[in-house]
Design a protein around this motif. Structure first.
Motif, PDB file in Angstrom:
ATOM      1  N   MET A 255      91.007  51.906  46.922  1.00  0.00           N
ATOM      2  CA  MET A 255      90.807  53.047  45.935  1.00  0.00           C
ATOM      3  C   MET A 255      89.268  52.757  45.553  1.00  0.00           C
ATOM      4  N   LEU A 256      88.892  51.501  44.920  1.00  0.00           N
ATOM      5  CA  LEU A 256      87.668  51.604  44.497  1.00  0.00           C
ATOM      6  C   LEU A 256      86.492  51.083  45.473  1.00  0.00           C
ATOM      7  N   SER A 257      86.945  51.046  46.690  1.00  0.00           N
ATOM      8  CA  SER A 257      86.072  50.740  47.765  1.00  0.00           C
ATOM      9  C   SER A 257      84.664  51.681  47.697  1.00  0.00           C
ATOM     10  N   ASN A 258      83.550  50.971  47.731  1.00  0.00           N
ATOM     11  CA  ASN A 258      82.337  51.630  47.530  1.00  0.00           C
ATOM     12  C   ASN A 258      81.392  51.275  48.945  1.00  0.00           C
ATOM     13  N   VAL A 259      81.800  51.410  50.073  1.00  0.00           N
ATOM     14  CA  VAL A 259      80.810  51.005  51.081  1.00  0.00           C
ATOM     15  C   VAL A 259      80.282  52.259  51.897  1.00  0.00           C
ATOM     16  N   THR A 260      79.290  51.846  52.934  1.00  0.00           N
ATOM     17  CA  THR A 260      79.069  52.979  53.970  1.00  0.00           C
ATOM     18  C   THR A 260      79.965  53.077  55.116  1.00  0.00           C
ATOM     19  N   TYR A 261      80.150  51.705  55.537  1.00  0.00           N
ATOM     20  CA  TYR A 261      80.932  51.790  56.913  1.00  0.00           C
ATOM     21  C   TYR A 261      82.106  51.614  56.781  1.00  0.00           C
ATOM     22  N   PRO A 262      83.161  52.198  57.579  1.00  0.00           N
ATOM     23  CA  PRO A 262      84.610  51.825  57.575  1.00  0.00           C
ATOM     24  C   PRO A 262      85.191  50.453  57.686  1.00  0.00           C
ATOM     25  N   GLY A 263      84.258  49.873  58.803  1.00  0.00           N
ATOM     26  CA  GLY A 263      84.588  48.362  59.323  1.00  0.00           C
ATOM     27  C   GLY A 263      84.434  47.549  58.239  1.00  0.00           C
ATOM     28  N   LEU A 264      83.830  47.828  57.052  1.00  0.00           N
ATOM     29  CA  LEU A 264      83.817  47.014  55.889  1.00  0.00           C
ATOM     30  C   LEU A 264      84.387  47.460  54.695  1.00  0.00           C
TER      31      LEU A 264
ATOM     32  N   GLU B 148      80.419  34.156  48.351  1.00  0.00           N
ATOM     33  CA  GLU B 148      79.258  34.786  47.771  1.00  0.00           C
ATOM     34  C   GLU B 148      79.931  35.794  46.611  1.00  0.00           C
ATOM     35  N   ALA B 149      80.900  36.467  47.137  1.00  0.00           N
ATOM     36  CA  ALA B 149      81.249  37.561  46.251  1.00  0.00           C
ATOM     37  C   ALA B 149      82.037  36.848  45.040  1.00  0.00           C
ATOM     38  N   TYR B 150      82.767  35.856  44.977  1.00  0.00           N
ATOM     39  CA  TYR B 150      83.139  35.417  43.921  1.00  0.00           C
ATOM     40  C   TYR B 150      82.176  34.564  43.198  1.00  0.00           C
ATOM     41  N   ARG B 151      81.373  33.973  43.624  1.00  0.00           N
ATOM     42  CA  ARG B 151      80.176  33.331  42.832  1.00  0.00           C
ATOM     43  C   ARG B 151      79.460  34.301  41.917  1.00  0.00           C
ATOM     44  N   ALA B 152      79.298  35.592  42.777  1.00  0.00           N
ATOM     45  CA  ALA B 152      78.478  36.504  42.146  1.00  0.00           C
ATOM     46  C   ALA B 152      79.235  37.238  40.792  1.00  0.00           C
ATOM     47  N   PHE B 153      80.634  37.393  40.927  1.00  0.00           N
ATOM     48  CA  PHE B 153      81.615  37.761  39.717  1.00  0.00           C
ATOM     49  C   PHE B 153      81.533  36.588  38.837  1.00  0.00           C
TER      50      PHE B 153
ATOM     51  N   GLU C 159      94.061  38.572  48.828  1.00  0.00           N
ATOM     52  CA  GLU C 159      95.149  38.619  47.885  1.00  0.00           C
ATOM     53  C   GLU C 159      94.378  38.428  46.603  1.00  0.00           C
ATOM     54  N   LEU C 160      93.177  37.944  46.426  1.00  0.00           N
ATOM     55  CA  LEU C 160      92.586  37.993  45.031  1.00  0.00           C
ATOM     56  C   LEU C 160      92.722  39.321  44.142  1.00  0.00           C
ATOM     57  N   PRO C 161      92.525  40.465  44.763  1.00  0.00           N
ATOM     58  CA  PRO C 161      92.573  41.611  43.839  1.00  0.00           C
ATOM     59  C   PRO C 161      93.922  41.732  43.400  1.00  0.00           C
ATOM     60  N   SER C 162      95.005  41.633  44.239  1.00  0.00           N
ATOM     61  CA  SER C 162      96.040  41.837  43.819  1.00  0.00           C
ATOM     62  C   SER C 162      96.768  40.912  42.926  1.00  0.00           C
TER      63      SER C 162
ATOM     64  N   HIS D  63      84.594  44.838  39.161  1.00  0.00           N
ATOM     65  CA  HIS D  63      84.534  45.783  39.725  1.00  0.00           C
ATOM     66  C   HIS D  63      83.323  45.780  40.947  1.00  0.00           C
ATOM     67  N   ARG D  64      82.506  45.468  40.301  1.00  0.00           N
ATOM     68  CA  ARG D  64      81.149  45.394  41.422  1.00  0.00           C
ATOM     69  C   ARG D  64      81.234  44.512  42.583  1.00  0.00           C
ATOM     70  N   PHE D  65      81.716  43.288  42.389  1.00  0.00           N
ATOM     71  CA  PHE D  65      81.746  42.174  43.399  1.00  0.00           C
ATOM     72  C   PHE D  65      83.160  41.958  43.909  1.00  0.00           C
ATOM     73  N   VAL D  66      84.129  42.434  43.280  1.00  0.00           N
ATOM     74  CA  VAL D  66      85.705  42.147  43.928  1.00  0.00           C
ATOM     75  C   VAL D  66      86.227  43.343  44.655  1.00  0.00           C
ATOM     76  N   TYR D  67      86.494  44.301  43.578  1.00  0.00           N
ATOM     77  CA  TYR D  67      87.045  45.426  43.960  1.00  0.00           C
ATOM     78  C   TYR D  67      86.404  46.612  44.681  1.00  0.00           C
ATOM     79  N   SER D  68      85.066  46.983  44.539  1.00  0.00           N
ATOM     80  CA  SER D  68      84.424  47.868  45.356  1.00  0.00           C
ATOM     81  C   SER D  68      83.462  47.371  46.502  1.00  0.00           C
ATOM     82  N   SER D  69      83.309  46.164  46.578  1.00  0.00           N
ATOM     83  CA  SER D  69      82.306  45.542  47.439  1.00  0.00           C
ATOM     84  C   SER D  69      82.942  45.442  49.005  1.00  0.00           C
TER      85      SER D  69
END
Length: 688
Positions: A480-489, A659-664, A500-503, A645-651
């Motif tokens: 639901m929080l996905s915030n990307v341009t392309y459906p493939g991502l 990279e996502a985990y380290r950014a968070f 499984e991290l977000p869940s 939100h920015r680096f895990v749930y929406s990216s």
């Protein structure tokens, strides 16, 4: 779309939700065939484009292609999992191999791969942004892993393998469902009901009514039915029947529901697939496209945790055996005894009665608790919709809005067990978020198997049920929080050992005082849980963790080991399990959480094959990630929540997982918090 087939038309329903009441089962096959023809034509146009390949005319064009097929497939496979029937099962058996061949034809098209390969070779010169670069990388690797570099004979054989695997995966899943539907433990009279609290009796009575056994009670092979029965029934003989049936699902010996020969063929085909693609084993092939990268890395984590789990489980087994002997039970502790005596011990040590707790965890209140957590973390609000088409009367839907009050997603909840639904719990979608051609809002669904309250009574959850609800809602938020341009991502399109991290992280909020005090209230009196009980719930979190960790870790080690076998010819998956148990020293009274004949994670599809370890891999990150909130002094700290939100749930898949985990978090995860959380900690704290 001008087709007369409802599945291929534009839908004017809110959010574009499928008009379920207008869809007939006979619409699916024609819709699939039409959509595949359209998709093939789109692919041919891209592959035969006379212009030099560009990101726009190749990668973006691929993202736009196949929309009709995705639309039909999302409707069908959601229904075939959550509300199936004989016709849908037949369609599933028919269409699965056709879809596999269709996909292979795309990913082994030499002209199409040539364009992708050319773009990948000069990616640094294309002026792509980070998301575009990541999408190109994913497409390039996906084509290679699908066999794009094989010769014609290799491609043909790989197509045959994937087509046959699709048939076998479907057959495996349907066999498990058939076994679950066929079994019923009929409880006839008070003697059979001995020890069962009211909520178990009510669920069993409702299951009996559904099966036409008026005035009786039935225990089914739904986990929500079996586990409470094993916890509370004083009838050891009946516990044994339920336990043996539950863990024998798919192990029919003779007959259509026997999954053993299917497993052998699946393993052989997977091993051949890996060899064709240049990997030593199927495990090596699968994990090459995950955070862990190698089976050795995944096994190292599992073995590190196993050592502590076994010590703890052995101690727990000894304690339960002593408790059983004190009550006059002198036989060795068996699997059908563990839950029963563990519940007794939990009540004695912590003064927590699972049956007495359930009235505090009413389903509607726990749904509201999950929603409130999302509101406090991410500013979301939920408005229930009663005007939408749904596929079953028990299904519910909510409009999800962001902080500004704008619609963000549609969330669909399907919470109750029924014979037409496969077991387990999962998140899926009817539509992914994207904005490649304008904003497309996601339609996310959570499917669970809770016991419905009978005769209009409220549906009550166990603590495990509450965690499952929060777990699947965490997956749902990832979509639901996905915030990307392309459906493939989009959303959950991430590495398997990151998904499984977000869940698993979201489960942590289920027992936070801010949530419990407001939502965990007695369904009849409205009284909240006392602080003393809340304290005990936190204290009891490490109780029986030897058992829980051992049953899971042994299953994960089984999955990894059987997919690392060099020569699978003649392999006996049941004997393999016995040998693994012996080598690990699994206590006799602990079954693998998923035995091979019903291990749907790894044999009803390829997504988690050689990847069941990912729950533990993600739990390392999850425990470490939740510590970030605790270090900040609040489990709802806004700065930490914003990074989450920015680096895990929406990216979505726009960032590499590490990279996502380290950014968070600002660093790599550490395993120490996991070992501490499960009560398995020793002195060391190693980085994974």
């Amino acid at each position: 779309m001008t087709s007369s087939n409802i599945l291929l038309q534009d839908w004017d329903t809110p959010f574009g939700l499928p008009p379920f009441q207008a869809i007939r089962d006979e619409d699916f096959i024609p819709a699939f065939e039409d959509a595949m023809r359209t998709h093939r034509a789109e692919i041919e146009t891209i592959a035969n484009d006379g212009n030099e390949p560009t990101f726009a005319n190749t990668v973006e064009a691929l993202e736009r292609a196949g929309r009709a097929l995705t639309k039909v497939a999302n409707v069908f496979f959601n229904l075939s999992s959550a509300d199936t029937n004989d016709t849908r099962q037949a369609i599933e058996r028919d269409i699965g191999p056709k879809l596999a061949k269709h996909s292979m034809a795309i990913y082994t098209d030499p002209k199409l791969f040539g364009r992708i390969d050319a773009l990948a070779a000069k990616a640094d010169t294309l002026g792509l942004d980070g998301e575009q670069r990541r999408l190109l990388e994913r497409y390039h690797k996906r084509f290679i892993r699908a066999g794009a570099k094989l010769d014609a004979a290799g491609k043909a054989r790989l197509t045959e393998i994937n087509s046959r695997l699709s048939e076998l995966h479907t057959a495996f899943s349907q066999n498990v469902l058939a076994a679950e539907k066929a079994f019923q433990l009929v409880l006839d009279g008070e003697a059979d009901l001995a020890g069962l609290p009211d909520f178990v009796r009510e669920g069993a009575a409702m299951a009996a009514e559904e099966r036409g056994l008026h005035g009786k009670h039935v225990i089914t092979l739904s986990r929500a039915s079996v586990e409470p029965f094993l916890e509370f029934s004083t009838r050891r003989d009946l516990r044994e029947k339920a336990y043996r049936a539950y863990f024998a699902r798919g192990e029919g010996g003779e007959g259509a529901s026997d999954n053993t020969p299917l497993i052998r063929e699946i393993l052989a085909l997977r091993a051949e697939l890996a060899t064709l693609l240049g990997f030593s084993t199927y495990a090596a092939y699968q994990i090459d496209d995950a955070m862990a990268k190698t089976p050795a890395t995944a096994r190292d984590l599992l073995e590190k945790v196993w050592a502590g789990a076994k010590r703890r489980a052995d101690a727990e087994a000894a304690a339960l055996a002593a408790l059983a002997q004190a009550e006059g039970h002198n036989e060795p502790l068996a699997g059908w005894d563990w839950h029963y005596y563990a519940e007794k011990q939990r009540k004695a040590e912590f003064d927590i009665d699972g049956a007495a707790l359930k009235p505090y965890f009413e389903l509607d209140a726990m749904i509201a608790a999950a929603f409130e957590t999302a509101h406090r973390l991410f500013g979301l609000s939920f408005e229930e919709r009663r005007d939408l088409p749904i596929y079953h009367p028990d299904v519910r839907a909510w409009t999800v809005k962001n902080r500004d009050g704008k619609p963000l997603a549609l969330f669909v909840g399907d919470y109750f067990a029924r014979p037409s639904k496969r077991s387990g719990a999962w998140m899926s979608d009817f539509r992914e978020q994207s904005r490649i051609d304008g904003e497309v809002l996601p339609i996310i669904v959570n499917v669970l198997n809770f016991t419905k309250g009978g005769d209009g009574k409220p549906s009550l959850l166990s603590l495990d049920d509450v965690r499952t609800l929060f777990h699947e809602f965490g997956h749902g938020l990832h979509g639901m929080l996905s915030n990307v341009t392309y459906p493939g991502l989009s959303g959950t399109s991430v590495d398997r050992d990151f998904v499984e991290l977000p869940s698993q992280l979201y489960e942590n909020w289920a027992l936070q005082p801010e949530i419990l005090n407001r939502f965990a209230r007695h369904v009849e009196t409205g009284e909240p849980l006392s602080q003393a009980i809340v304290d005990k719930l936190h204290a009891v979190r490490k109780f029986n963790q030897g058992f829980a960790t051992a049953e899971y870790t042994a299953s994960a080690l089984y999955d990894l080991a059987i997919h690392e076998v060099d020569n699978v010819e003649g392999i006996d998956p049941i004997a393999f399990e016995k040998e693994l148990r012996a080598s690990l020293g699994v206590p006799d009274a602990i079954a693998l959480r998923h035995r091979a004949p019903h291990f749907q994670h790894i044999f009803a599809g390829g997504g988690y094959a050689a990847g069941y370890y990912t729950y533990l891999w993600a739990e390392v990150m999850e425990a470490d990630a939740f510590n970030a909130f605790e270090e900040a002094g609040s489990v709802f700290d806004p700065q930490v929540a914003e990074r989450l939100h920015r680096f895990v749930y929406s990216s979505g898949g726009t960032l590499k997982p590490d990279e996502a985990y380290r950014a968070f978090r600002g660093r790599d995860p550490e395993v120490g918090p996991l070992l501490e959380k499960r009560g398995l900690a020793e002195s060391e704290s190693a980085t994974v």
